[in-house]
Design an enzyme around this catalytic site. Sequence first.
Site, PDB file in Angstrom:
ATOM      1  N   CYS A 182       0.814  -1.224   0.000  1.00  0.00           N
ATOM      2  CA  CYS A 182       0.000   0.000   0.000  1.00  0.00           C
ATOM      3  C   CYS A 182       0.842   1.268   0.000  1.00  0.00           C
ATOM      4  O   CYS A 182       0.331   2.354  -0.243  1.00  0.00           O
ATOM      5  CB  CYS A 182      -0.947  -0.009   1.196  1.00  0.00           C
ATOM      6  SG  CYS A 182      -2.186  -1.315   1.045  1.00  0.00           S
ATOM      7  N   HIS A 203       0.134   7.928   6.965  1.00  0.00           N
ATOM      8  CA  HIS A 203      -0.566   6.819   6.331  1.00  0.00           C
ATOM      9  C   HIS A 203      -1.971   6.731   6.952  1.00  0.00           C
ATOM     10  O   HIS A 203      -2.950   6.584   6.241  1.00  0.00           O
ATOM     11  CB  HIS A 203       0.225   5.536   6.570  1.00  0.00           C
ATOM     12  CG  HIS A 203      -0.193   4.381   5.734  1.00  0.00           C
ATOM     13  ND1 HIS A 203      -0.290   4.454   4.360  1.00  0.00           N
ATOM     14  CD2 HIS A 203      -0.537   3.099   6.062  1.00  0.00           C
ATOM     15  CE1 HIS A 203      -0.688   3.270   3.890  1.00  0.00           C
ATOM     16  NE2 HIS A 203      -0.851   2.441   4.909  1.00  0.00           N
ATOM     17  N   HIS A 246      -8.824   4.562   1.658  1.00  0.00           N
ATOM     18  CA  HIS A 246      -7.486   4.074   1.316  1.00  0.00           C
ATOM     19  C   HIS A 246      -7.462   3.776  -0.184  1.00  0.00           C
ATOM     20  O   HIS A 246      -8.101   2.827  -0.639  1.00  0.00           O
ATOM     21  CB  HIS A 246      -7.189   2.810   2.115  1.00  0.00           C
ATOM     22  CG  HIS A 246      -5.761   2.365   2.064  1.00  0.00           C
ATOM     23  ND1 HIS A 246      -4.927   2.633   0.993  1.00  0.00           N
ATOM     24  CD2 HIS A 246      -5.001   1.683   2.953  1.00  0.00           C
ATOM     25  CE1 HIS A 246      -3.739   2.133   1.228  1.00  0.00           C
ATOM     26  NE2 HIS A 246      -3.752   1.545   2.426  1.00  0.00           N
TER      27      HIS A 246
END
Lengths: 424, 405
Positions: free
Chosen positions: A173, A313, A350
């Site tokens: 990711c 993040h 996300h």
Amino acid sequence: MLYEKPRRVVITGLGVVSAQGIGVNTFWNNLVQGISRVGILTCLNLDYEKYTPYGAEIKNFCFLDHCPDAEKYIPYLDVGMQYGFVGAQEAYRDSQIAKDRDCIEEDRFGVYVGTTTGGILSAFPKSKEYVEGHDGSIFDDKMLYKYCPGLWAAQLAHYFKTGGPTKSFGISCSVSGEAIGNCYQDIKHGVVDIALCGGCDAPIILLNFLSFYLLGATSRWTGSPEGACRPFSKDRSGMVFGEGSAFFVLEDLELAKKRNARIYGEIVGFGATCDGYHMTAPSEDAEDYAKAIKIAMAEASLQPEDIDYISCHGTSTLLNDPAETLAIKKALGKHAYNTPIGSIKSMIGHTFGAATAMEMLTMVKVLQTQIAPPTINYAEKDESCDLDCVPNVARPIQCDCALKTSTGFGGANIALAVKRYEDD
Amino acid sequence: MERCVITGFGIVTYLGESLDTLWNTLCEKKGAFDPACGNHPVISGDRLNLPSFTAIPRKKRLYFDKQVVFTFLSAMKAIENAQIKEWLKNPDIKEKTGVVVGNKFAQVEFGIQQVVSMNETKSLNISPFTGIGYYFGGPAGEIASEFKTKGQNDVLVTGSSAGFDCVTTGYDSIRYGRNHVVLAGAGENILSGICDNILKHKLSSGQYLPYHKNRQGCFIASGGGIAVLESLSMAKERKAAIYAEIEAHHSLTAHSCLFEYNQDLTRYTEKAIRLCLEKSGITPQDIDMVIPNADGSKDGDHYELQAIKNVFQGQKNLIYTPKPNVGHTLSVSGIIDLFTAAMSLKHRTLPPLLYPIDCDEENTNSMFISEKMDKNIKRVLMLQRNIVGGRVGAMIVKEYSCEDH
């Protein structure tokens, strides 16, 4: 040629496609207003009560509205890469390279693309058809272009007529940070002079959602969908899905000066480490995450007091947010408590392969506007997430230097340091 | 900047896991595809017999796709071959050890299995490991978490050149001082019925005869490969056996070749070779062997050969490829080519092509290595290109000499 003296690397173009809007200005204005784009993913046809399938989808996206000259590519483009084309095109235009192509050597112009899931959106329906009895001939050579990310960078090279290296990355990711970091290193060491770099993904498919759900990573929120992603708040319960792309034009400072390019900021440090600990869980001591931050700061000769903002993040999962908080505290010491941090995932979910690039783009806008966007849905303090996440409302800040932190499966940790540009 | 040397290999192919077996197969002109049995242009993952499979932790075996298995086993074997396992327990070394791996098709088989499961059981209870298994970066994390490495990892998903690109990226990370050790490589699980349909326009229905006037395409094969790259200072410190040194590389993109190859492929390949030679400070005459991409395609081989001819001007006994012996292993092929280069340097031997080349271009047959030859080889040039698209790369590998600087 390889340059013995490292070169300075600056950002001269920005482009973004997200649920917050297509184009940097719309994206940024909506972020600052704290608008959530998270809703229920009805496209997955899942029982809402059981699965709480949340995500921030890009609505009514029409590729040709943005790239009318790119119709011939459509049969070869996964939706994720359609986002990539549009984001890259905005960055390309923003940097005004087109008028300066004469002073740029074609084979020193690179393309660096990050994707976590590749063409999963194209491959999944075909896989279902195959399993339901179709023969393998339903997979044709166009699937090669759609599914395999190696050709995504090549597609951009074809469109923009660039002849330098084309690299596609896929670590996890944090992958667009990997793409940006590698691009930064290649410009710094003279492998290329200028490059398009960033990330894109369209990861919202049933298989992908279920796997994250079964791992316990998705939000179990039962209130209104807009509140499902709650980074750093004690009542957070998991991540929500997003999609999109973000791209940059990075170039050697001397080239940017030669062509009088607008400079948004300078990348001054990149750090990457691995926990070497667990495939899906972050290391609880966050030592290696902190190390990545320290490496980026050391490369930039930055002290903790120099850091004015951190674009995190911030997935809103139970494990990520405390680990990230701890990493920041270990890297910045007491100054961590004086440093605003933030997670735009609270608003746009996300976005997988696009996430780190989008969050870095946000950070560049913070440097430019001196405004920190909010981390929305913050309700309750968690002692393990006790830094200033700019809760719920945007805030003016003094910001000359910022960090992007990112992590992902496999224990990959990344940090990028960006400063406002100052000439020597 | 640090020099980068190769100190170990782990390779799994249809031949098994033995490096000696692989090298002997190349030298003895043995092939993967026996025409007497009827040619089938695919070696799927199921056909790989791997005795070391049980060495993979049992829990991981439950969710590893074969693509991960092949990469993971190759890493285990490479670490063993480089005799570096104990060194990786040193905190200072593990902090500077990275895993740089890639692939073309990710974990397609595992993904399909989950779709089958959903379809057959009408249930949404797929494997909870799908999220781990079904993405491109899985093998890097699995290797790093198994061997507790903490350096900079990268995953290159550049396509069939991914293994090659992982080596060059690992080389750069050592040169830039970010890692001291890199496990660089790739793994590929060719799923019959899907991968071969996607690539069918590149596959041969006859033999795999790169450069031959009757070439029709390639055979594709599953496998894995990892090379252990090290900074020279690290290799010296631990008195490691050194296979070879990586001297230079350069990659370019013939962007007009995205959908169809054209003359630009020659131009860019030639430029990549010349830039690579320039970085090494050598001339074409200093190259003793060229390992080209050689995918057997009518157009790709033609344009690639033009570039080689333009640079090397009829140099004899120069060109060799192991691909007809083991198949085109897509992303893994860069590692098998690197292994071939390293073993040729180590044994001072030019291996012979599996089939004699009868090229459709004049005066070029003598450029190919048709018989095994002893030669004092100093440098090998490797070329890579994606099976489609216009990305081209060149890399020079040379004999390690402690006197070089």
